[in-house]
Design a protein around this motif. Sequence first.
Motif, PDB file in Angstrom:
ATOM      1  N   PRO A 118       7.090 -13.775 -21.964  1.00 34.00           N
ATOM      2  CA  PRO A 118       6.369 -14.475 -20.888  1.00 34.00           C
ATOM      3  C   PRO A 118       5.873 -13.464 -19.849  1.00 34.00           C
ATOM      4  O   PRO A 118       6.492 -12.421 -19.629  1.00 34.00           O
ATOM      5  N   ASN A 119       4.750 -13.786 -19.236  1.00 40.41           N
ATOM      6  CA  ASN A 119       4.178 -12.910 -18.220  1.00 40.41           C
ATOM      7  C   ASN A 119       5.058 -12.891 -16.982  1.00 40.41           C
ATOM      8  O   ASN A 119       5.643 -13.905 -16.602  1.00 40.41           O
ATOM      9  N   GLU A 120       5.100 -11.735 -16.351  1.00 40.92           N
ATOM     10  CA  GLU A 120       5.822 -11.644 -15.093  1.00 40.92           C
ATOM     11  C   GLU A 120       4.936 -12.209 -13.998  1.00 40.92           C
ATOM     12  O   GLU A 120       3.732 -11.987 -13.980  1.00 40.92           O
ATOM     13  N   HIS A 121       5.546 -12.935 -13.084  1.00 39.67           N
ATOM     14  CA  HIS A 121       4.784 -13.519 -11.992  1.00 39.67           C
ATOM     15  C   HIS A 121       4.613 -12.483 -10.903  1.00 39.67           C
ATOM     16  O   HIS A 121       5.568 -11.860 -10.463  1.00 39.67           O
ATOM     17  N   GLY A 122       3.406 -12.293 -10.469  1.00 40.64           N
ATOM     18  CA  GLY A 122       3.110 -11.340  -9.407  1.00 40.64           C
ATOM     19  C   GLY A 122       3.470 -11.917  -8.054  1.00 40.64           C
ATOM     20  O   GLY A 122       3.992 -13.037  -7.945  1.00 40.64           O
ATOM     21  N   PRO A 123       3.196 -11.173  -7.009  1.00 39.15           N
ATOM     22  CA  PRO A 123       3.487 -11.682  -5.664  1.00 39.15           C
ATOM     23  C   PRO A 123       2.620 -12.908  -5.359  1.00 39.15           C
ATOM     24  O   PRO A 123       1.562 -13.105  -5.926  1.00 39.15           O
ATOM     25  N   SER A 124       3.109 -13.696  -4.452  1.00 37.81           N
ATOM     26  CA  SER A 124       2.377 -14.913  -4.102  1.00 37.81           C
ATOM     27  C   SER A 124       1.089 -14.569  -3.342  1.00 37.81           C
ATOM     28  O   SER A 124       0.891 -13.449  -2.901  1.00 37.81           O
ATOM     29  N   ASP A 125       0.231 -15.549  -3.164  1.00 41.29           N
ATOM     30  CA  ASP A 125      -1.047 -15.328  -2.486  1.00 41.29           C
ATOM     31  C   ASP A 125      -0.893 -15.146  -0.985  1.00 41.29           C
ATOM     32  O   ASP A 125      -1.846 -14.793  -0.295  1.00 41.29           O
ATOM     33  N   SER A 126       0.271 -15.379  -0.453  1.00 43.47           N
ATOM     34  CA  SER A 126       0.457 -15.305   0.995  1.00 43.47           C
ATOM     35  C   SER A 126       0.389 -13.865   1.519  1.00 43.47           C
ATOM     36  O   SER A 126       0.170 -13.662   2.700  1.00 43.47           O
ATOM     37  N   TRP A 127       0.565 -12.873   0.678  1.00 40.15           N
ATOM     38  CA  TRP A 127       0.565 -11.497   1.152  1.00 40.15           C
ATOM     39  C   TRP A 127      -0.848 -10.922   1.258  1.00 40.15           C
ATOM     40  O   TRP A 127      -1.049  -9.881   1.860  1.00 40.15           O
ATOM     41  N   THR A 128      -1.826 -11.543   0.652  1.00 39.01           N
ATOM     42  CA  THR A 128      -3.184 -10.998   0.666  1.00 39.01           C
ATOM     43  C   THR A 128      -3.843 -11.211   2.026  1.00 39.01           C
ATOM     44  O   THR A 128      -3.524 -12.148   2.757  1.00 39.01           O
ATOM     45  N   LEU A 129      -4.775 -10.337   2.342  1.00 36.90           N
ATOM     46  CA  LEU A 129      -5.521 -10.448   3.600  1.00 36.90           C
ATOM     47  C   LEU A 129      -6.557 -11.558   3.486  1.00 36.90           C
ATOM     48  O   LEU A 129      -7.244 -11.682   2.485  1.00 36.90           O
ATOM     49  N   THR A 130      -6.667 -12.339   4.527  1.00 39.68           N
ATOM     50  CA  THR A 130      -7.654 -13.416   4.513  1.00 39.68           C
ATOM     51  C   THR A 130      -8.766 -13.171   5.530  1.00 39.68           C
ATOM     52  O   THR A 130      -9.882 -13.618   5.338  1.00 39.68           O
ATOM     53  N   LYS A 131      -8.458 -12.449   6.638  1.00 42.34           N
ATOM     54  CA  LYS A 131      -9.455 -12.228   7.685  1.00 42.34           C
ATOM     55  C   LYS A 131     -10.289 -10.986   7.436  1.00 42.34           C
ATOM     56  O   LYS A 131     -11.423 -10.911   7.865  1.00 42.34           O
ATOM     57  N   GLY A 132      -9.730  -9.981   6.824  1.00 44.50           N
ATOM     58  CA  GLY A 132     -10.459  -8.740   6.627  1.00 44.50           C
ATOM     59  C   GLY A 132     -10.463  -7.857   7.863  1.00 44.50           C
ATOM     60  O   GLY A 132     -11.394  -7.103   8.083  1.00 44.50           O
ATOM     61  N   ALA A 133      -9.455  -7.964   8.715  1.00 47.12           N
ATOM     62  CA  ALA A 133      -9.382  -7.164   9.936  1.00 47.12           C
ATOM     63  C   ALA A 133      -7.999  -6.543  10.048  1.00 47.12           C
ATOM     64  O   ALA A 133      -7.022  -7.051   9.521  1.00 47.12           O
ATOM     65  N   VAL A 134      -7.942  -5.402  10.787  1.00 45.70           N
ATOM     66  CA  VAL A 134      -6.680  -4.730  11.046  1.00 45.70           C
ATOM     67  C   VAL A 134      -6.437  -4.764  12.535  1.00 45.70           C
ATOM     68  O   VAL A 134      -7.315  -4.419  13.330  1.00 45.70           O
ATOM     69  N   GLU A 135      -5.262  -5.193  12.945  1.00 40.89           N
ATOM     70  CA  GLU A 135      -4.942  -5.325  14.355  1.00 40.89           C
ATOM     71  C   GLU A 135      -3.821  -4.348  14.700  1.00 40.89           C
ATOM     72  O   GLU A 135      -2.811  -4.279  14.009  1.00 40.89           O
ATOM     73  N   PHE A 136      -4.002  -3.547  15.785  1.00 43.21           N
ATOM     74  CA  PHE A 136      -2.995  -2.595  16.254  1.00 43.21           C
ATOM     75  C   PHE A 136      -2.326  -3.155  17.499  1.00 43.21           C
ATOM     76  O   PHE A 136      -2.998  -3.559  18.448  1.00 43.21           O
ATOM     77  N   ARG A 137      -1.002  -3.147  17.531  1.00 42.82           N
ATOM     78  CA  ARG A 137      -0.253  -3.575  18.701  1.00 42.82           C
ATOM     79  C   ARG A 137       0.686  -2.449  19.119  1.00 42.82           C
ATOM     80  O   ARG A 137       1.322  -1.821  18.274  1.00 42.82           O
TER      81      ARG A 137
END
Length: 143
Positions: A118-137
Amino acid sequence: LLQASQMGVVSIRAYSCSTLFFERFQSLLDISTAASFNHRMCSRWIGVRLDLIVASIITSVACIIVSLRGKIDPTVAGLAFSYSITLMNLAQFVVRLYVEVESRFASVERLLDYSSLPNEHGPSDSWTLTKGAVEFREFSLKY
């Protein structure tokens, strides 16, 4: 290791590590050739055993021909003896071919076994970027 050694031969010599690399190369070479050596020795072992079996068959045929002297046609006796000698080369060829095919198909069987896992399940979709921006704090930078 060999390619890395060739590219960094100047550094290896500068740090006097030639013996270390040579010993590591020798140990890896020993590990690499162990399987090939075992395969060849098994091949020779079975070749000697086949030669002994075929030699006993040739001896048996020769004894039968001598014991039936005068009862069978000499051309038939010569043909039987000739075929028994031909058997030696044919037996070695057939067994070596069988072993080669068996070893090649072992890799095919392994591939089929791996493809049915059986195929191994990859990481869930929650880790992917949705906005396309990087924020520095709380970030600081100095030059």
